[in-house]
Design an enzyme around this catalytic site. Structure first.
Site, PDB file in Angstrom:
ATOM      1  N   THR A  66     122.129 -66.325 -36.201  1.00 55.16           N
ATOM      2  CA  THR A  66     123.462 -65.815 -36.493  1.00 55.16           C
ATOM      3  C   THR A  66     124.509 -66.922 -36.493  1.00 55.16           C
ATOM      4  OG1 THR A  66     125.210 -64.426 -35.557  1.00 55.16           O
ATOM      5  CG2 THR A  66     123.616 -65.273 -34.005  1.00 55.16           C
TER       6      THR A  66
ATOM      7  N   LYS B  54     120.921 -66.005 -28.579  1.00 53.47           N
ATOM      8  CA  LYS B  54     120.460 -66.454 -29.901  1.00 53.47           C
ATOM      9  C   LYS B  54     120.479 -67.991 -29.978  1.00 53.47           C
ATOM     10  CE  LYS B  54     119.444 -64.275 -33.085  1.00 53.47           C
ATOM     11  NZ  LYS B  54     118.178 -63.661 -33.532  1.00 53.47           N
TER      12      LYS B  54
HETATM   13  P1  NAD Z   1     118.721 -54.404 -35.405  1.00 57.59           P
HETATM   14  O1  NAD Z   1     119.216 -54.215 -34.019  1.00 57.59           O
HETATM   15  O2  NAD Z   1     119.105 -53.436 -36.468  1.00 57.59           O
HETATM   16  O3  NAD Z   1     117.118 -54.462 -35.402  1.00 57.59           O
HETATM   17  C1  NAD Z   1     116.402 -55.186 -34.433  1.00 57.59           C
HETATM   18  C2  NAD Z   1     114.935 -54.739 -34.494  1.00 57.59           C
HETATM   19  O4  NAD Z   1     114.210 -55.515 -33.533  1.00 57.59           O
HETATM   20  C3  NAD Z   1     114.737 -53.265 -34.139  1.00 57.59           C
HETATM   21  O5  NAD Z   1     113.867 -52.664 -35.077  1.00 57.59           O
HETATM   22  C4  NAD Z   1     114.103 -53.316 -32.753  1.00 57.59           C
HETATM   23  O6  NAD Z   1     113.242 -52.219 -32.493  1.00 57.59           O
HETATM   24  C5  NAD Z   1     113.358 -54.640 -32.799  1.00 57.59           C
HETATM   25  N1  NAD Z   1     113.140 -55.199 -31.457  1.00 57.59           N
HETATM   26  C6  NAD Z   1     114.065 -55.345 -30.471  1.00 57.59           C
HETATM   27  N2  NAD Z   1     113.483 -55.855 -29.367  1.00 57.59           N
HETATM   28  C7  NAD Z   1     112.169 -56.061 -29.674  1.00 57.59           C
HETATM   29  C8  NAD Z   1     111.054 -56.572 -28.949  1.00 57.59           C
HETATM   30  N3  NAD Z   1     111.175 -56.958 -27.667  1.00 57.59           N
HETATM   31  N4  NAD Z   1     109.866 -56.659 -29.577  1.00 57.59           N
HETATM   32  C9  NAD Z   1     109.716 -56.248 -30.869  1.00 57.59           C
HETATM   33  N5  NAD Z   1     110.738 -55.723 -31.594  1.00 57.59           N
HETATM   34  C10 NAD Z   1     111.940 -55.628 -30.997  1.00 57.59           C
HETATM   35  O7  NAD Z   1     119.137 -55.901 -35.813  1.00 57.59           O
HETATM   36  P2  NAD Z   1     119.621 -56.498 -37.217  1.00 57.59           P
HETATM   37  O8  NAD Z   1     121.077 -56.307 -37.329  1.00 57.59           O
HETATM   38  O9  NAD Z   1     118.724 -56.025 -38.286  1.00 57.59           O
HETATM   39  O10 NAD Z   1     119.371 -58.049 -36.938  1.00 57.59           O
HETATM   40  C11 NAD Z   1     118.086 -58.617 -37.190  1.00 57.59           C
HETATM   41  C12 NAD Z   1     118.117 -60.092 -36.849  1.00 57.59           C
HETATM   42  O11 NAD Z   1     119.111 -60.760 -37.636  1.00 57.59           O
HETATM   43  C13 NAD Z   1     118.483 -60.397 -35.394  1.00 57.59           C
HETATM   44  O12 NAD Z   1     117.704 -61.486 -34.973  1.00 57.59           O
HETATM   45  C14 NAD Z   1     119.956 -60.760 -35.445  1.00 57.59           C
HETATM   46  O13 NAD Z   1     120.283 -61.643 -34.406  1.00 57.59           O
HETATM   47  C15 NAD Z   1     120.034 -61.426 -36.795  1.00 57.59           C
HETATM   48  N6  NAD Z   1     121.344 -61.353 -37.476  1.00 57.59           N
HETATM   49  C16 NAD Z   1     121.964 -60.153 -37.657  1.00 57.59           C
HETATM   50  C17 NAD Z   1     123.164 -60.097 -38.377  1.00 57.59           C
HETATM   51  C18 NAD Z   1     123.878 -58.784 -38.642  1.00 57.59           C
HETATM   52  O14 NAD Z   1     124.994 -58.803 -39.180  1.00 57.59           O
HETATM   53  N7  NAD Z   1     123.308 -57.649 -38.326  1.00 57.59           N
HETATM   54  C19 NAD Z   1     123.725 -61.272 -38.867  1.00 57.59           C
HETATM   55  C20 NAD Z   1     123.077 -62.491 -38.640  1.00 57.59           C
HETATM   56  C21 NAD Z   1     121.867 -62.513 -37.952  1.00 57.59           C
HETATM   57  O1  DAU Z   2     128.233 -62.626 -37.327  1.00 58.06           O
HETATM   58  C1  DAU Z   2     126.928 -62.133 -37.296  1.00 58.06           C
HETATM   59  C2  DAU Z   2     126.830 -61.024 -36.267  1.00 58.06           C
HETATM   60  O2  DAU Z   2     127.508 -59.887 -36.823  1.00 58.06           O
HETATM   61  C3  DAU Z   2     125.389 -60.658 -35.914  1.00 58.06           C
HETATM   62  O3  DAU Z   2     124.761 -61.759 -35.318  1.00 58.06           O
HETATM   63  C4  DAU Z   2     125.348 -59.456 -34.962  1.00 58.06           C
HETATM   64  O4  DAU Z   2     124.016 -59.071 -34.716  1.00 58.06           O
HETATM   65  C5  DAU Z   2     126.096 -58.300 -35.619  1.00 58.06           C
HETATM   66  O5  DAU Z   2     126.146 -57.199 -34.741  1.00 58.06           O
HETATM   67  C6  DAU Z   2     127.518 -58.727 -36.010  1.00 58.06           C
HETATM   68  O6  DAU Z   2     128.333 -58.962 -34.832  1.00 58.06           O
HETATM   69  P1  DAU Z   2     129.848 -58.453 -34.731  1.00 58.06           P
HETATM   70  O7  DAU Z   2     130.186 -58.340 -33.313  1.00 58.06           O
HETATM   71  O8  DAU Z   2     130.724 -59.267 -35.608  1.00 58.06           O
HETATM   72  O9  DAU Z   2     129.688 -57.003 -35.444  1.00 58.06           O
HETATM   73  P2  DAU Z   2     130.304 -55.561 -35.071  1.00 58.06           P
HETATM   74  O10 DAU Z   2     129.973 -54.660 -36.214  1.00 58.06           O
HETATM   75  O11 DAU Z   2     129.954 -55.127 -33.701  1.00 58.06           O
HETATM   76  O12 DAU Z   2     131.878 -55.843 -35.089  1.00 58.06           O
HETATM   77  C7  DAU Z   2     132.550 -56.366 -36.231  1.00 58.06           C
HETATM   78  C8  DAU Z   2     133.988 -56.596 -35.850  1.00 58.06           C
HETATM   79  O13 DAU Z   2     134.619 -55.330 -35.644  1.00 58.06           O
HETATM   80  C9  DAU Z   2     134.174 -57.376 -34.553  1.00 58.06           C
HETATM   81  O14 DAU Z   2     135.312 -58.210 -34.663  1.00 58.06           O
HETATM   82  C10 DAU Z   2     134.441 -56.292 -33.506  1.00 58.06           C
HETATM   83  C11 DAU Z   2     135.143 -55.213 -34.302  1.00 58.06           C
HETATM   84  N1  DAU Z   2     134.869 -53.804 -33.860  1.00 58.06           N
HETATM   85  C12 DAU Z   2     133.579 -53.425 -33.721  1.00 58.06           C
HETATM   86  C13 DAU Z   2     133.265 -52.142 -33.318  1.00 58.06           C
HETATM   87  C14 DAU Z   2     131.837 -51.698 -33.136  1.00 58.06           C
HETATM   88  C15 DAU Z   2     135.917 -52.929 -33.645  1.00 58.06           C
HETATM   89  O15 DAU Z   2     137.108 -53.291 -33.808  1.00 58.06           O
HETATM   90  N2  DAU Z   2     135.622 -51.651 -33.241  1.00 58.06           N
HETATM   91  C16 DAU Z   2     134.331 -51.220 -33.056  1.00 58.06           C
HETATM   92  O16 DAU Z   2     134.132 -50.051 -32.672  1.00 58.06           O
END
Ligand code: NAD
Ligand code: DAU
Length: 360
Positions: free
Chosen positions: A131, A170
């Site tokens: 991330t 991370k």
């Molecule tokens: P998510 O929470 O939607 O999914 C995570 C998955 O990992 C789930 O299916 C969960 O069951 C599985 N998991 C958790 N713990 C586990 C374990 N101990 N063993 C096996 N499986 C396990 O997450 P996401 O948003 O899809 O993110 C996926 C990856 O991408 C993460 O590594 C996150 O750090 C990274 N990432 C996410 C974002 C974002 O915006 N969502 C951005 C950049 C990087």
């Molecule tokens: O930047 C990459 C990351 O983006 C990933 O690594 C993370 O897994 C992913 O969850 C995301 O993190 P954020 O904290 O940025 O995402 P989130 O959707 O939780 O929040 C986005 C922004 O909105 C952040 O500034 C917090 C704000 N927020 C979030 C929630 C859930 C609110 O204002 N109200 C809310 O209820």
């Protein structure tokens, strides 16, 4: 490479990566390894679950012996590692779970790969998905101007400076991955991506949570003054980047992945409100009153902004979708898939796992 292990494939981004690989590479065997925590949902993969090149395995990446067995059983050549605890707010309440899965789980996978591959690195690859949050926070130097909201961007050489327990975990896992390259010669790659949005995102994250709350006429909790800035990328564009980097990325490199698409939270929230109202047939402004300012997130990073020019220059990847199109598609998907959303928010989806796996 023939046998690819994708971890976290039942989650949000992982399900898009699994779908892309199953569809694009019928010659590969795709093994989706997921523990099925609250965030894992096999309904995300209904459309591909019967494909001959797809296998699902329920396992915990922290279970080192099981990881060793699986590497041998499926003769794994390549790993795309997404499994993680991913929500910042949860990490503030429960940092231990984040250290366990994100740090120890990643280490357990690395060690299992190292044991199996035993120094024969030819054709092998361990690709770790990380991330932009590991880089810390950028300053908001143009808070009232048009995006970009500052002059600085995270590049691949920006020093790590994580602030939340999530980003600290991370960052630690990224260091372990690089250490396995530097110490043992394992062919590793790390990518750091910005905020993803799109279908199948768990409704604890800003965009699906707010779409769902608008549907139900519930308050939209904006942290602080809503001035924090995030860079948003459509999830299928991230999956495409992962495909390109897995196949053509240089070993031991880091690539930043981003959308060049900065939004101040409050501005983004107004777009979501407007889009949900329009697509639901509500008059403009119908749901604007749901916006509610609440206490800020502890340690809330001011601004994330990614420079992904290296990826564009070296591998030709860039986002394919304009944000206006992406957000329209996303809102439409959640409105058209109320069943998916409701089964999560009602807890109904738990029943399925209890029947199939005896619970989570
Ligand atoms: P998510 O929470 O939607 O999914 C995570 C998955 O990992 C789930 O299916 C969960 O069951 C599985 N998991 C958790 N713990 C586990 C374990 N101990 N063993 C096996 N499986 C396990 O997450 P996401 O948003 O899809 O993110 C996926 C990856 O991408 C993460 O590594 C996150 O750090 C990274 N990432 C996410 C974002 C974002 O915006 N969502 C951005 C950049 C990087
Ligand atoms: O930047 C990459 C990351 O983006 C990933 O690594 C993370 O897994 C992913 O969850 C995301 O993190 P954020 O904290 O940025 O995402 P989130 O959707 O939780 O929040 C986005 C922004 O909105 C952040 O500034 C917090 C704000 N927020 C979030 C929630 C859930 C609110 O204002 N109200 C809310 O209820």
């Amino acid at each position: 490479m023939k046998n690819i292990l994708i971890t976290g494939g039942a989650g949000f981004i992982g399900s898009h990566v699994v779908r892309l690989f199953v569809n694009e590479y019928p010659e590969y065997r795709i093994v989706n390894l997921d523990k099925l925590t609250y965030a894992g949902n096999l309904a995300n993969l209904k459309d591909i679950e019967d494909r001959p090149n797809y296998t699902f395995v329920r396992a915990d990446i922290c279970d080192y012996d099981r990881m060793c067995e699986l590497f041998a059983e499926y003769d794994i050549d390549g790993v795309i590692h997404l499994a993680a605890e991913s929500h910042v707010d949860r990490s503030i309440k429960d940092p231990f779970t984040f250290a366990r899965t994100n740090v120890m789980g990643t280490l357990s996978l690395l060690q299992a790969a190292k044991n199996r591959w035993n120094g024969e690195w030819e054709g092998k690859r361990f690709y770790h998905i990380s991330t932009d949050e590991v880089y810390g926070a950028l300053e908001l130097t143009r808070p009232d101007g048009a995006a970009p909201y500052g002059d600085e961007f995270f590049t691949e050489t920006t020093k790590y400076d994580p602030h939340s327990p999530y980003s600290a975990s991370k960052a630690s896992s990224d260091h372990f991955v690089r250490a396995f390259h530097d110490t043992y010669g394992m062919p590793t790659i790390v990518t750091n991506c910005s905020n993803n949005y799109g279908p199948y995102q768990f409704p604890e994250k800003l965009i699906p949570l707010f779409i769902n709350n608008i549907r139900r006429g519930k308050p939209l909790p904006v942290y602080g003054r809503g001035e924090n800035v995030r860079d948003w990328l459509y999830v299928e564009d991230h999956a495409r980047a992962i495909d390109v980097i897995f196949h053509r990325g240089r070993i031991a490199e880091t690539y930043n992945i981003g959308g060049f698409n900065e939004w101040k939270n409050i501005d983004l929230i107004k777009v979501i409100v407007k889009t949900v109202d329009r697509l639901s047939g509500n008059p403009e402004g119908h749901s604007a009153g749901l916006i509610t300012y609440v206490a800020d997130r502890a340690g809330h990073d001011a601004r994330y902004a990614i420079d992904s020019n290296k990826l564009k220059r070296e591998l030709g990847w860039e986002p394919s979708l304009q944000f206006e199109e992406g957000i329209e598609k996303t809102v439409r998907w959640y409105l058209d898939n109320e069943e998916w959303m409701d089964s999560i928010t009602s807890g109904e989806y738990e029943k399925y796992y209890t029947e199939m796996y005896g619970g989570r």
